[in-house]
Motif scaffolding. Structure first.
Motif, PDB file in Angstrom:
ATOM      1  N   LEU A 126       0.581  -1.174  -0.011  1.00  0.00           N
ATOM      2  CA  LEU A 126      -0.148  -0.023   0.067  1.00  0.00           C
ATOM      3  C   LEU A 126       0.965   1.232  -0.126  1.00  0.00           C
ATOM      4  CD1 LEU A 126      -2.721  -1.012   2.649  1.00  0.00           C
ATOM      5  CD2 LEU A 126      -2.373  -1.632   0.358  1.00  0.00           C
ATOM      6  N   GLY A 127       0.616   2.326  -0.860  1.00  0.00           N
ATOM      7  CA  GLY A 127       1.769   3.213  -1.084  1.00  0.00           C
ATOM      8  C   GLY A 127       1.115   4.458  -0.659  1.00  0.00           C
ATOM      9  N   THR A 128       0.043   4.909  -0.069  1.00  0.00           N
ATOM     10  CA  THR A 128      -0.373   6.249   0.451  1.00  0.00           C
ATOM     11  C   THR A 128      -0.417   5.989   1.908  1.00  0.00           C
ATOM     12  OG1 THR A 128      -2.773   5.899   0.251  1.00  0.00           O
ATOM     13  CG2 THR A 128      -1.589   6.581  -1.616  1.00  0.00           C
ATOM     14  N   ALA A 129      -0.398   7.403   2.598  1.00  0.00           N
ATOM     15  CA  ALA A 129      -0.546   7.400   4.084  1.00  0.00           C
ATOM     16  C   ALA A 129      -2.120   7.015   4.176  1.00  0.00           C
ATOM     17  CB  ALA A 129      -0.142   8.757   4.480  1.00  0.00           C
ATOM     18  N   ASP A 130      -2.903   7.328   3.441  1.00  0.00           N
ATOM     19  CA  ASP A 130      -4.493   7.071   3.867  1.00  0.00           C
ATOM     20  C   ASP A 130      -4.497   5.721   3.989  1.00  0.00           C
ATOM     21  OD1 ASP A 130      -5.204   9.903   4.406  1.00  0.00           O
ATOM     22  OD2 ASP A 130      -5.793  10.119   2.297  1.00  0.00           O
ATOM     23  N   MET A 131      -3.968   4.992   2.825  1.00  0.00           N
ATOM     24  CA  MET A 131      -4.422   3.615   2.635  1.00  0.00           C
ATOM     25  C   MET A 131      -3.658   2.905   3.872  1.00  0.00           C
ATOM     26  SD  MET A 131      -3.971   2.277  -1.080  1.00  0.00           S
ATOM     27  CE  MET A 131      -4.977   2.783  -2.326  1.00  0.00           C
ATOM     28  N   VAL A 132      -2.347   3.157   4.342  1.00  0.00           N
ATOM     29  CA  VAL A 132      -1.690   2.696   5.669  1.00  0.00           C
ATOM     30  C   VAL A 132      -2.495   2.756   6.498  1.00  0.00           C
ATOM     31  CG1 VAL A 132       0.317   2.652   6.794  1.00  0.00           C
ATOM     32  CG2 VAL A 132       0.519   2.522   4.395  1.00  0.00           C
ATOM     33  N   LYS A 133      -2.997   4.039   6.823  1.00  0.00           N
ATOM     34  CA  LYS A 133      -3.565   4.450   8.183  1.00  0.00           C
ATOM     35  C   LYS A 133      -4.795   3.405   8.350  1.00  0.00           C
ATOM     36  CE  LYS A 133      -1.826   8.934   9.103  1.00  0.00           C
ATOM     37  NZ  LYS A 133      -2.056  10.282   9.123  1.00  0.00           N
ATOM     38  N   THR A 134      -5.681   3.382   7.148  1.00  0.00           N
ATOM     39  CA  THR A 134      -6.902   2.747   7.005  1.00  0.00           C
ATOM     40  C   THR A 134      -6.456   1.195   7.374  1.00  0.00           C
ATOM     41  OG1 THR A 134      -7.368   4.131   5.235  1.00  0.00           O
ATOM     42  CG2 THR A 134      -9.103   2.314   5.755  1.00  0.00           C
ATOM     43  N   ALA A 135      -5.549   0.673   6.877  1.00  0.00           N
ATOM     44  CA  ALA A 135      -5.277  -0.639   7.215  1.00  0.00           C
ATOM     45  C   ALA A 135      -4.616  -0.823   8.660  1.00  0.00           C
ATOM     46  CB  ALA A 135      -4.052  -1.322   6.531  1.00  0.00           C
ATOM     47  N   PHE A 136      -4.062  -0.001   9.277  1.00  0.00           N
ATOM     48  CA  PHE A 136      -3.874  -0.101  10.830  1.00  0.00           C
ATOM     49  C   PHE A 136      -5.007  -0.079  11.428  1.00  0.00           C
ATOM     50  CE2 PHE A 136       0.879   1.685  10.161  1.00  0.00           C
ATOM     51  CZ  PHE A 136       1.613   0.705  10.438  1.00  0.00           C
ATOM     52  N   ALA A 137      -5.821   0.801  11.199  1.00  0.00           N
ATOM     53  CA  ALA A 137      -7.048   1.247  11.836  1.00  0.00           C
ATOM     54  C   ALA A 137      -7.923   0.378  11.728  1.00  0.00           C
ATOM     55  CB  ALA A 137      -7.568   2.711  11.743  1.00  0.00           C
ATOM     56  N   GLY A 138      -7.965  -0.338  10.752  1.00  0.00           N
ATOM     57  CA  GLY A 138      -9.022  -1.496  10.387  1.00  0.00           C
ATOM     58  C   GLY A 138      -9.036  -2.906  11.552  1.00  0.00           C
ATOM     59  N   GLU A 139      -7.750  -2.832  12.150  1.00  0.00           N
ATOM     60  CA  GLU A 139      -7.754  -3.961  13.029  1.00  0.00           C
ATOM     61  C   GLU A 139      -9.002  -3.715  14.217  1.00  0.00           C
ATOM     62  OE1 GLU A 139      -4.096  -4.528  14.585  1.00  0.00           O
ATOM     63  OE2 GLU A 139      -4.634  -6.657  15.456  1.00  0.00           O
ATOM     64  N   ALA A 140      -9.092  -2.490  14.751  1.00  0.00           N
ATOM     65  CA  ALA A 140     -10.060  -2.243  15.589  1.00  0.00           C
ATOM     66  C   ALA A 140     -11.242  -2.493  14.961  1.00  0.00           C
ATOM     67  CB  ALA A 140      -9.782  -0.638  16.038  1.00  0.00           C
ATOM     68  N   GLU A 141     -11.660  -2.347  13.780  1.00  0.00           N
ATOM     69  CA  GLU A 141     -12.985  -2.710  13.440  1.00  0.00           C
ATOM     70  C   GLU A 141     -13.218  -4.064  12.969  1.00  0.00           C
ATOM     71  OE1 GLU A 141     -13.400  -0.011  10.137  1.00  0.00           O
ATOM     72  OE2 GLU A 141     -13.576   1.828  11.762  1.00  0.00           O
ATOM     73  N   GLY A 142     -12.069  -5.082  13.071  1.00  0.00           N
ATOM     74  CA  GLY A 142     -12.427  -6.485  12.610  1.00  0.00           C
ATOM     75  C   GLY A 142     -12.003  -6.781  11.236  1.00  0.00           C
ATOM     76  N   LEU A 143     -11.337  -5.651  10.505  1.00  0.00           N
ATOM     77  CA  LEU A 143     -11.227  -5.967   9.107  1.00  0.00           C
ATOM     78  C   LEU A 143      -9.800  -6.237   8.667  1.00  0.00           C
ATOM     79  CD1 LEU A 143     -13.251  -2.645   8.275  1.00  0.00           C
ATOM     80  CD2 LEU A 143     -13.930  -4.817   7.937  1.00  0.00           C
TER      81      LEU A 143
END
Ligand code: HEM
Length: 535
Positions: A126-143
C-alpha cells in the motif's frame, strides 16, 4: 462500550473523497449484507481473555461472513491492483534497502500486488498514508488483523501472551491493562532515573579520553536504561551484562533458521536464554507482588504492571507479565539506540542544528534551572523536532504487515480475505505531501515546528492505530533527556565517513567512532555563546 460496524462489503473505507493517483477511492461500496456488530472492547468475561487462550484464529472467532463461496458480487467485480514494478527476487531488497524496495515496487501506483510466491498468500504493497492508516486502524473494526509471522520462531520465542502475538480482542484487553504503566504521570516519575543512567554514560565517554564506538555504547546505554525504568532499580554491571547477553542470544533466535530446538543450535540457545530471562523476571515479579501486598509502592513500569486490575478484579498473570516484560525490553532498546545513533550522525553533519539545540537548552536552563522534569521536556520542542526529522529520514521500523480478515475494497481494488498487506512506513513518510515542496531530502527539523508540521501527517515511525507503540512516550522522553544532557554539557566529534547497513534500522559499519568532551561549565548555565559540534 460496544462499537458497531456496519458490515457492508466496503468494510475498509478509504477516507471519503480521497483521490488516489487519479482514482477515486470509494467511500461506501453499494453492496450490503446484514449489519453485524463486532465486539472490540475487551472485558475479562469475553471469550477466554484472561486465561489467554489465543489458539483460536481471529477468523474463527469473528468472521463467518466472507467465505469464498459468499463473495460480495461488487467486490468480485473489482480489479486486483497492478503488479509490483520489480521482479520477485527484488523482494530480497526489502531486507537490505527497504526504502528503495518500497519506492521501486510501487512505481507510480498507489497500491501494487507483489509477485506471487508458491504456498504464500497474495501480498499487496500500500503506497499512500491514507491507505496505510486505514489498514492499521482496520484492526479495531475487525477488518484487518496482525499478520501471522512467517517465522516459526516468533510464537515460541515471543510467547503466546506477547502483545505482538495476540489478535483482537485479546490484544486490546491486555493492552488496556498494560498502558497505565506508560501514562505521562508514570513517565514523569521515571525521569530522574532516566537522567541518572544517561548522564553516567555521557560522563564515561568524556572520561574515556579516546573515541568510543557510539552505536555499541548507545546499545549498552539504552539496554541499561530500559532495565532501570522497567524494573525500577539499578542492577550491578555484571547483571546488566548477563541480561544483555541473554537478550542478544534470545533475539538472535528469531531469525535462526532452521528452528530446531537442540542445546547447540542457535534456536535452542535462544529458547534456553528466554527461559533464563523469564526466570529473572519472575523473581522480580514475585518480589514486586510481596512489596505491593505489604502496602509499599513498587517502582518502575513493573510497579504499574503488577498493580493493574481489570474490571473483574483480575490481575496480570505470570505468563502475561513474563511475555510482555520480554517484549517491552526488546521493543524498548534497539529501536532507541539505532535512532540515537542516526541522530548523532545527523547532528554531526548539521552543526547548525547542534547550535539550535544548545540555544534551546540555554533558554530552558535559564528558565527552569538544570533539573529536567516531564513538563520541562514538553518545552523542548526543537529536540523533539530533531528526533522526528531523523525518524523521517532514517526510520527504524521501515515496514509492517497486516492481513485482511475479510474481503474488502481499497482504493477501487478488491482485497480478498487473507491478503497480506505490506505497509511501507518509510516510503509514505518520505512522500509526506506537506514536505514535498520543502527539500524533502534535506535535514531540517524546523519542518516539524510549524502548526501543520506538528500534525502526524504521513509520519508513522511508531505505527498507528490499536498497536501504536506502547512505549512511545518513554522513547521520546529518553531521547530528549539524552539530547538535553548532550547539548548542555558536551562537545562531540563523530566519524560519519562509513557505509550504513540495514539491521533494525540503518546502522553504521564503522560503529560511529565518536570523541566526547565536556563543555565549559558556563555553557551549561546558559551564559557562554553556543558553539557548533567540532567538525
Ligand atoms: C525510537 C524508538 C521506538 C520506535 C521507532 C518504536 C516503534 C514501534 C512500532 C512501529 C510499533 C508498532 C508495531 C505494529 O504496529 O505492529 C511498536 C510497538 C510497540 N512498542 Fe515501540 N518503538 C520504539 C520504542 C519503544 C520503547 C522504548 C518501548 C517500551 C518501553 C516500546 C514498546 C513497544 C510495545 C510494547 C509495542 C507493541 C504494542 C502493541 O502491540 O500493542 N517501543 N513500536
Amino acid at each position: 462500550m460496544q462499537t458497531g460496524l456496519n458490515n457492508r462489503c466496503a468494510g475498509l473505507r478509504a477516507p471519503q473523497g480521497t483521490l488516489i493517483r487519479g482514482q477515486a477511492a470509494a467511500a461506501v461500496v453499494p453492496c450490503s449484507r446484514p449489519a453485524r456488530r463486532v465486539q472490540i472492547v475487551a472485558r475479562a468475561a469475553d471469550a477466554n481473555l484472561h486465561s489467554g487462550n489465543s489458539s483460536q484464529s481471529f477468523d474463527e472467532q469473528h468472521d463467518s461472513s466472507s467465505s469464498s463461496s459468499g463473495k460480495c458480487p461488487f467486490l468480485a467485480a473489482l480489479p486486483a491492483p497492478p503488479p509490483a514494478q520489480n521482479a520477485w527476487w527484488r523482494r530480497l531488497q526489502q531486507l537490505f534497502s527497504p526504502a528503495d524496495y518500497q519506492k521501486e515496487a510501487l512505481g507510480p501506483h498507489s497500491v501494487v500486488a507483489a509477485p506471487a510466491q508458491m504456498m504464500m498468500p497474495p501480498q499487496y504493497v500500500l503506497g499512500t498514508a491514507d491507505m496505510v492508516k486505514t489498514a492499521f486502524a482496520g484492526e479495531a473494526e475487525g477488518l484487518t488483523t496482525v499478520a501471522p509471522s512467517g517465522l516459526m520462531s516468533s510464537r515460541s520465542l515471543l510467547g503466546d501472551q506477547s502483545l505482538l502475538m495476540l489478535p483482537e480482542p485479546q490484544h486490546k484487553y491486555l493492552r488496556n491493562l498494560i498502558m497505565p504503566a506508560f501514562t505521562n504521570e508514570a513517565i514523569e516519575r521515571l525521569v530522574p532515573r532516566m537522567e541518572a543512567v544517561l548522564q553516567r554514560y555521557l560522563d564515561a565517554w568524556a572520561d574515556a579520553g579516546a573515541p568510543v564506538k557510539a552505536h555499541n555504547e548507545l546499545r549498552h546505554m539504552t539496554f541499561e536504561f530500559i532495565v532501570a525504568v522497567v524494573l525500577g532499580r539499578d542492577y550491578p554491571e555484571a547483571t546488566i551484562s548477563r541480561l544483555s547477553g541473554l537478550y542478544t542470544t534470545w533475539a538472535g533466535g528469531l531469525l535462526a533458521w532452521p528452528f530446531i530446538d537442540l542445546p547447540w543450535t542457535p534456536f535452542g540457545k535462544a529458547v534456553a536464554a528466554k527461559q533464563q530471562l523469564l526466570d529473572f523476571f519472575q523473581a522480580a515479579v514475585d518480589e514486586a507482588r510481596l512489596q505491593l501486598a505489604a502496602g509499599h509502592a513498587v517502582p518502575g513500569i513493573l510497579g504499574s504492571l503488577v498493580s493493574a486490575v481489570d474490571e473483574q478484579g483480575n490481575r496480570l498473570t505470570d505468563a502475561q507479565l513474563g511475555d510482555n516484560l520480554l517484549l517491552i525490553m526488546l521493543a524498548g532498546h534497539d529501536t532507541s539506540s539505532t535512532t540515537l545513533t542516526n541522530v548523532m550522525a545527523d547532528l554531526q553533519s548539521n552543526p547548525r542544528v547542534v547550535e539550535r539545540l544548545r540555544q534551546e537548552q540555554q533558554a530552558v536552563v535559564a528558565k527552569h534551572g538544570s533539573r529536567i522534569t516531564g513538563a520541562i521536556l514538553k518545552e523542548m520542542t526543537y529536540a523533539d523536532a530533531v528526533i522526528r526529522e531523523t525518524l523521517r529520514l532514517h526510520n527504524v521500523v521501515s515496514g509492517l504487515m497486516r492481513q485482511a480478515a475479510k474481503d474488502f475494497e481499497l482504493g477501487g481494488y478488491s482485497v480478498p480475505k487473507g491478503t497480506v498487506l505490506y505497509l511501507p512506513v518509510t516510503h509514505v513518510g518520505l512522500q509526506d505531501p506537506r514536505f514535498l515542496e520543502q527539500h524533502p531530502e534535506a535535514y531540517a527539523p524546523e519542518r516539524f515546528m510549524t502548526p501543520e508540521g506538528q500534525k502526524p501527517g504521513a509520519q508513522m515511525p511508531f505505527g498507528h492505530g490499536p498497536r501504536f507503540c506502547a512505549g512511545y512516550a518513554v522513547a521520546m522522553a529518553e531521547m530528549k533527556v539524552f539530547l538535553a544532557l548532550l547539548a548542555r554539557g558536551y562537545d562531540f566529534d563523530a566519524d560519519t565517513n562509513t557505509q550504513w547497513r540495514q539491521e533494525i534500522g540503518r546502522v553504521p559499519a564503522n560503529g560511529l567512532p565518536m570523541t566526547v568532551s565536556r563543555r565549559p561549565a558556563a555553557v551549561v548555565a546558559g551564559a557562554a555563546p553556543a558553539a557548533a559540534a567540532r567538525r
